[in-house]
Design an enzyme around this catalytic site. Structure first.
Site, mmCIF file in Angstrom:
data_model
loop_
_atom_site.group_PDB
_atom_site.id
_atom_site.type_symbol
_atom_site.label_atom_id
_atom_site.label_comp_id
_atom_site.label_asym_id
_atom_site.label_seq_id
_atom_site.Cartn_x
_atom_site.Cartn_y
_atom_site.Cartn_z
ATOM 1 N N HIS A 267 -28.040 -24.183 -11.194
ATOM 2 C CA HIS A 267 -26.819 -23.644 -10.577
ATOM 3 C C HIS A 267 -27.244 -22.484 -9.676
ATOM 4 O O HIS A 267 -27.889 -22.693 -8.657
ATOM 5 C CB HIS A 267 -25.864 -23.257 -11.713
ATOM 6 N N HIS A 306 -26.455 -32.455 -4.753
ATOM 7 C CA HIS A 306 -25.269 -31.743 -5.224
ATOM 8 C C HIS A 306 -24.372 -32.719 -5.946
ATOM 9 O O HIS A 306 -24.279 -33.881 -5.556
ATOM 10 C CB HIS A 306 -24.517 -31.118 -4.035
ATOM 11 N N ASP A 362 -28.410 -23.550 -1.423
ATOM 12 C CA ASP A 362 -29.539 -22.744 -1.898
ATOM 13 C C ASP A 362 -30.846 -23.018 -1.172
ATOM 14 O O ASP A 362 -31.829 -22.311 -1.389
ATOM 15 C CB ASP A 362 -29.756 -22.987 -3.402
#
Ligand code: CMC
Length: 428
Positions: A267, A306, A362
């Site tokens: 996460h 994702h 990210d």
């Protein structure tokens, strides 16, 4: 014809009509499907909630196939271009963009709550010199509940608002203290003349200068990163916030749990893992070899894939643009070339294409943070600061929802059937 799902139970031959609304059936409607009077009723099995809506929410909309992310209907790209983090946080919480006056009042409330109680400093001093700042962050947020016992009054609107001001305002201060603690430097008090992001940079990086002047490009870049991370509907940490909050505990305790969920490498810890991965690869020439290993199941390409986005994460597109602005100030992060090559190869490779694995938020954010002078341990903390707006908005929405009950999933029991206790001397 009514929108229903017709179900025939082959065990009994009985037929059922289950209403469909908003593209869902209610799992509780399946309870009526019983093979015998003492049958508990049909349940659904959905580990990790892959296909279960846990709530109704009017905050954030994602279309994962098309790569769309909206806060209260506004596209993330427009907010990143036009808005700032505090205005976006207001939008997420209250549902509309603020008027000039509303924004002024909101900003002044947040600014007035940035200071931490002096005992918080003492509390933080108890951590080891090398304590991970995210561990410090989540423990300190949890400890805030002991400083604000009024936070237990969760059904009082004014009290809730006060905790929301406090949380949004104090998380950057806690984050900065955690950082200063880890490098053994004195804590900097907030400077209320500065913007939200500018003040955060001040608390992090001010040394002996009387007045810290944040670099405007870096302050704006950080602010945009905050906008991009402010909410993301029912992800792991937000679900944690709602689940903990459903027990009616105070929001500080809930937020400590949400931050703990964010800490994990799948996460909010993913950008830290991306940098570790890029360092491990070491050079552009070694990228094909690394991709080969990932395809062979030896680890993941961090920052890719994702649960919801099955196309390019719209936040990653904005971040890629910001990276250029930041690198113009800080100089290029040498790992950027490895990241670009990874992306280039992965986006052409069947393994990633067929699984719809694209860069997520990210993949590039860590490179920017590193270029701005943040150690990798600070990355999940930098995610938690803006996500606080989303967490508190989702928490309040959950509390005010008349359908809210304490979260309590069912299970499929796989253990032994009932049996009698075996005395110690009779066990083989
Ligand atoms: N690298 C290589 N293969 C992958 C990756 C990856 N990053 N992500 C998924 N896959 C494969 C996975 O092995 C599976 O293959 P197969 O069908 O052969 O078994 C397939 O793609 C489907 O993956 P999944 O595990 O069912 O996907 P998921 O929805 O459970 O996981 C994820 C989503 C984000 C946890 C996962 O993609 C992942 O671990 N990515 C790397 C970590 C990361 O970047 N996390 C940040 C998420 S974005 C920030 C946030 O919102 O918190």
């Amino acid at each position: 014809m009514a929108d229903t799902l017709s179900i025939t139970d082959n065990r009994t031959g009985k037929k059922y009509e289950v209403p469909i609304s908003d593209g869902t059936i209610r799992a509780m409607d399946l309870r009526q499907i019983k093979a015998a009077p003492d049958d508990f009723g049909l349940m659904t099995y959905d580990p990790a909630f892959l296909n279960t809506a846990n709530c109704r929410s009017a905050i954030t909309y994602i279309d994962g196939e098309k790569g769309i992310l909206l806060y209260r209907g506004y596209p993330i790209e427009q907010l990143a271009e036009e808005s700032d983090y505090l205005e976006t946080a207001y939008l997420i919480l209250f549902g509309e963009l603020p008027t000039h006056n509303q924004l002024q009042q909101w900003t002044s409330q947040i600014t007035n709550h940035t200071m931490l109680h002096e005992n918080i400093k003492k509390f933080m001093e108890g951590f080891q010199y090398d304590a991970h700042p995210m561990g410090i962050f989540l423990s300190t947020v949890g400890a805030l509940s002991t400083f604000y016992p009024d936070a237990k009054d969760i059904f009082d609107k004014d009290s809730r608002m006060k905790q929301i001001y406090r949380l949004i305002a104090k998380v950057p201060s806690i984050a900065a203290y955690a950082f200063r603690h880890s490098i053994g430097r004195p804590y900097n008090y907030p400077d209320n003349d500065l913007s939200f992001a500018g003040n955060f940079l001040n608390m992090l990086f001010r040394m002996t200068e009387v007045k810290y002047q944040p670099n405007p490009v870096l302050a704006r870049a950080l602010d945009v990163l905050f906008i991009l991370h402010a909410d993301h509907e029912q992800n792991c940490s937000t679900t944690t916030m709602r689940t903990i909050g459903s027990s009616q505990v105070d929001p500080y305790s809930g937020l400590a749990g949400a931050a703990a969920a964010l800490y994990g490498p799948l996460h909010g810890g993913a950008n830290e893992a991306v940098l570790r991965m890029l360092n491990e690869i070491g050079s552009v020439a070694k990228v094909p070899e690394f991709i080969k290993k990932v395809k062979a199941g030896e680890g993941k390409l961090m920052g890719f894939g994702h649960r919801v986005y099955k196309s390019y994460d719209p936040r990653a597109k904005v971040i890629k643009r910001i990276a250029d602005l930041v690198f113009a100030v800080t100089g290029k992060n040498p790992l950027l070339d490895i990241a670009l090559e990874l992306e280039r190869i992965a986006l052409q490779d069947d393994y990633f294409v067929t699984r719809k694995l694209y860069p997520n938020v990210d993949f590039y954010s860590g490179l920017i943070y590193q270029a701005m002078g943040f150690p990798t341990e600070m990355f999940p903390v930098l995610f938690a600061i803006p996500r606080t707006a989303g967490w508190v908005a989702q928490w309040e929405e959950m509390l005010l929802d008349s359908e809210t009950k304490i979260a309590r999933p069912r299970q499929i029991y796989t253990g032994p059937v009932q049996r009698d206790y075996v005395p110690r001397d009779k066990r083989s």
